[in-house]
Design a protein around this motif. Sequence first.
Motif, mmCIF file in Angstrom:
data_model
loop_
_atom_site.group_PDB
_atom_site.id
_atom_site.type_symbol
_atom_site.label_atom_id
_atom_site.label_comp_id
_atom_site.label_asym_id
_atom_site.label_seq_id
_atom_site.Cartn_x
_atom_site.Cartn_y
_atom_site.Cartn_z
ATOM 1 N N ILE A 83 0.841 -1.229 -0.229
ATOM 2 C CA ILE A 83 -0.069 -0.180 -0.068
ATOM 3 C C ILE A 83 1.160 1.158 -0.249
ATOM 4 N N LEU A 84 0.657 2.289 -1.108
ATOM 5 C CA LEU A 84 2.124 3.758 -0.864
ATOM 6 C C LEU A 84 0.479 4.521 -0.907
ATOM 7 N N ASP A 85 0.654 4.915 0.345
ATOM 8 C CA ASP A 85 0.254 6.291 0.948
ATOM 9 C C ASP A 85 0.257 7.984 0.194
ATOM 10 N N ARG A 86 -0.757 8.040 -0.869
ATOM 11 C CA ARG A 86 -0.840 9.389 -1.361
ATOM 12 C C ARG A 86 1.261 9.246 -2.434
ATOM 13 N N PRO A 87 1.341 8.300 -2.665
ATOM 14 C CA PRO A 87 2.866 8.642 -4.318
ATOM 15 C C PRO A 87 2.412 9.999 -5.064
ATOM 16 N N GLN A 88 3.797 10.598 -5.173
ATOM 17 C CA GLN A 88 3.758 11.933 -5.839
ATOM 18 C C GLN A 88 3.677 10.896 -7.292
ATOM 19 N N MET A 89 4.912 11.056 -7.615
ATOM 20 C CA MET A 89 5.641 10.706 -8.555
ATOM 21 C C MET A 89 4.609 9.617 -9.571
ATOM 22 N N ALA A 90 4.730 9.586 -10.802
ATOM 23 C CA ALA A 90 3.992 7.866 -11.637
ATOM 24 C C ALA A 90 4.989 7.184 -11.484
ATOM 25 N N GLU A 91 6.074 7.769 -11.859
ATOM 26 C CA GLU A 91 7.659 6.971 -12.194
ATOM 27 C C GLU A 91 7.668 6.287 -10.397
ATOM 28 N N ASN A 92 7.461 6.853 -9.641
ATOM 29 C CA ASN A 92 7.857 5.882 -8.363
ATOM 30 C C ASN A 92 6.970 5.001 -8.575
ATOM 31 N N GLN A 144 0.473 -7.291 -5.750
ATOM 32 C CA GLN A 144 -0.913 -6.892 -5.313
ATOM 33 C C GLN A 144 -0.358 -5.678 -4.926
ATOM 34 N N LEU A 145 -0.458 -3.843 -5.351
ATOM 35 C CA LEU A 145 -0.871 -2.590 -4.830
ATOM 36 C C LEU A 145 -2.088 -2.062 -4.790
ATOM 37 N N ARG A 146 -1.913 -1.554 -4.243
ATOM 38 C CA ARG A 146 -2.605 -0.414 -3.484
ATOM 39 C C ARG A 146 -2.286 0.723 -3.262
ATOM 40 N N LEU A 147 -2.865 2.076 -4.230
ATOM 41 C CA LEU A 147 -2.440 3.117 -4.077
ATOM 42 C C LEU A 147 -3.364 4.193 -3.218
ATOM 43 N N VAL A 148 -3.444 4.855 -1.841
ATOM 44 C CA VAL A 148 -3.796 5.923 -1.247
ATOM 45 C C VAL A 148 -4.167 7.561 -1.438
ATOM 46 N N ALA A 149 -5.015 7.598 -2.786
ATOM 47 C CA ALA A 149 -5.298 9.110 -2.611
ATOM 48 C C ALA A 149 -3.887 9.672 -3.471
ATOM 49 N N PRO A 150 -2.943 8.808 -4.518
ATOM 50 C CA PRO A 150 -2.261 9.476 -5.365
ATOM 51 C C PRO A 150 -2.201 10.654 -6.301
ATOM 52 N N ARG A 151 -1.228 11.443 -5.988
ATOM 53 C CA ARG A 151 -1.466 13.087 -6.364
ATOM 54 C C ARG A 151 -1.892 13.336 -7.367
ATOM 55 N N ASP A 152 -1.584 12.014 -9.006
ATOM 56 C CA ASP A 152 -1.756 12.644 -9.899
ATOM 57 C C ASP A 152 -3.115 11.433 -10.358
ATOM 58 N N GLY A 153 -3.576 11.400 -9.503
ATOM 59 C CA GLY A 153 -5.020 10.571 -9.873
ATOM 60 C C GLY A 153 -3.953 8.925 -10.500
ATOM 61 N N TRP A 154 -4.966 8.281 -10.982
ATOM 62 C CA TRP A 154 -4.630 7.047 -11.872
ATOM 63 C C TRP A 154 -5.205 6.428 -13.233
ATOM 64 N N PRO A 155 -5.401 5.770 -13.811
ATOM 65 C CA PRO A 155 -3.972 5.450 -13.882
ATOM 66 C C PRO A 155 -3.087 6.501 -14.878
ATOM 67 N N GLN A 156 -1.659 6.292 -14.574
ATOM 68 C CA GLN A 156 -0.656 7.340 -15.259
ATOM 69 C C GLN A 156 0.277 6.363 -16.256
ATOM 70 N N GLU A 157 -0.010 7.400 -17.534
ATOM 71 C CA GLU A 157 0.997 6.877 -18.496
ATOM 72 C C GLU A 157 2.975 6.428 -17.740
ATOM 73 N N ARG A 158 2.818 7.066 -17.146
ATOM 74 C CA ARG A 158 4.460 7.691 -17.262
ATOM 75 C C ARG A 158 4.775 6.436 -15.873
ATOM 76 N N ALA A 159 3.792 5.785 -14.670
ATOM 77 C CA ALA A 159 4.252 4.403 -14.246
ATOM 78 C C ALA A 159 4.228 3.743 -14.857
ATOM 79 N N TRP A 160 3.402 2.947 -16.462
ATOM 80 C CA TRP A 160 4.031 1.609 -17.046
ATOM 81 C C TRP A 160 5.814 2.043 -17.886
#
Lengths: 258, 258
Positions: free
Chosen positions: B11-20, B35-51
Amino acid sequence: MITPPSPPIVILDRPQMAENIGAVARVMANFGLDQLRLVAPRDGWPQERAWATASGADWVLEGVRVFDTVADAIADLNTVFATTARPRETRQPVRTPREATRVLYDDRASGLQIGLLFGAERAGLETTDIALCQGIVTIPIDPRHQSLNLAQAVAINAYEWRTLVLDAPPPGFREGEPPAPGELQLGMYEHLEKELDAAGFFHPPEKFRSMSQNLRVMLGRAAFTAQEVATFRGVITALSKGRGRVLERLAKEKAAKG
Amino acid sequence: MITPPSPPIVILDRPQMAENIGAVARVMANFGLDQLRLVAPRDGWPQERAWATASGADWVLEGVRVFDTVADAIADLNTVFATTARPRETRQPVRTPREATRVLYDDRASGLQIGLLFGAERAGLETTDIALCQGIVTIPIDPRHQSLNLAQAVAINAYEWRTLVLDAPPPGFREGEPPAPGELQLGMYEHLEKELDAAGFFHPPEKFRSMSQNLRVMLGRAAFTAQEVATFRGVITALSKGRGRVLERLAKEKAAKG
């Protein structure tokens, strides 16, 4: 206090991205490693972009030494392990990071010079360079997704080093406050039971014994400190007396209005 | 061959950078976590840069679940450890990644749902969210350079998981009932706080936060089962309502006499 042996030297063979060199420096600093050697970095050295990703681990980057070949870079080292996927066939010992760290630790403690060699981002290590090493370290990667980031590979090994170093001196003291002595705990239980009894919680009365027992066991697991016992007694008092106080206030307000 | 217990949920709490987020997915896949869960990712989800940074660990990103709060994200989990620097003062158990992994492994083998919570890149975790967890994992960072990259923190824990799974130790089965899921625990805390607030326990009011926090941590250590949560809620109700009932009864008795 025993001084732990100094950490292994990290050698990166033909690193491509300066960002990765910075990330390696950062994670080395995280785990107390500080000597970094580069073999033929693609874009030369120094590279500003490395400082950007080192996140303040400047002393590692400033101490970097650059070499033309792996052979040159490990010339003064006694025990160097090559970090790479397990080769299909090898006559060299293959160890996990944990096993390898133990060997390096013992060698360093005996006065030997030690190092860890990492290959380029995609190309990995040449078999001729692996052959110059005293063994292989293979990180236990899931075969379904083998592409491990360079800084991650360094991180795993550096973490094992620091974990071993920290384990070395046996810490002999307890941290933080001890649990409250039995006397205080018992006083807290009795306080709780008295108030619960007054509130009619224990019914039928013959269940008092087993119910109070259960409460003691479940609260006992938390191992309250003396301060926490006092806090919890405050909770009991507030809950049991507070309600009465609220009723009193309401009655007064009503009287004032009427 | 024994099937190893399935890995912890990250679980990632409020991650900022999609790269991370992508880098985390990559390293999870390296070590067999998925299994990955995101809490309130700063830039929303999904984010292309994560891929782009996941380096092919697409199945982890495609399975991502997004939540509004940490409490929501861990509501169905029994044992969650918060990965954070050792707090200056805490009443929660603090473990190394290796120790924590062993506990999670045994809990999972006993059928519990397990997770690892990581804070935002700079901000880290809120103490209120840490208090919802069953313990703290502290990576043994060198105090001279504490800034650990998010994906590295995940990597260390994921590596420990895979190392343990490959060692395939017989799981130490947990005895008795599992701790209640986070949802039930939170409900109990809120019930207690509501009644304490009504009783005027939190004074001055600006201390509500730290006082309720302390109560959560000290009670959380007891790891109440679902049954025990119900029992403790009965205690809260009895203490807060019971006093009123007793007063009523006394009043009636007085009236009958008078």
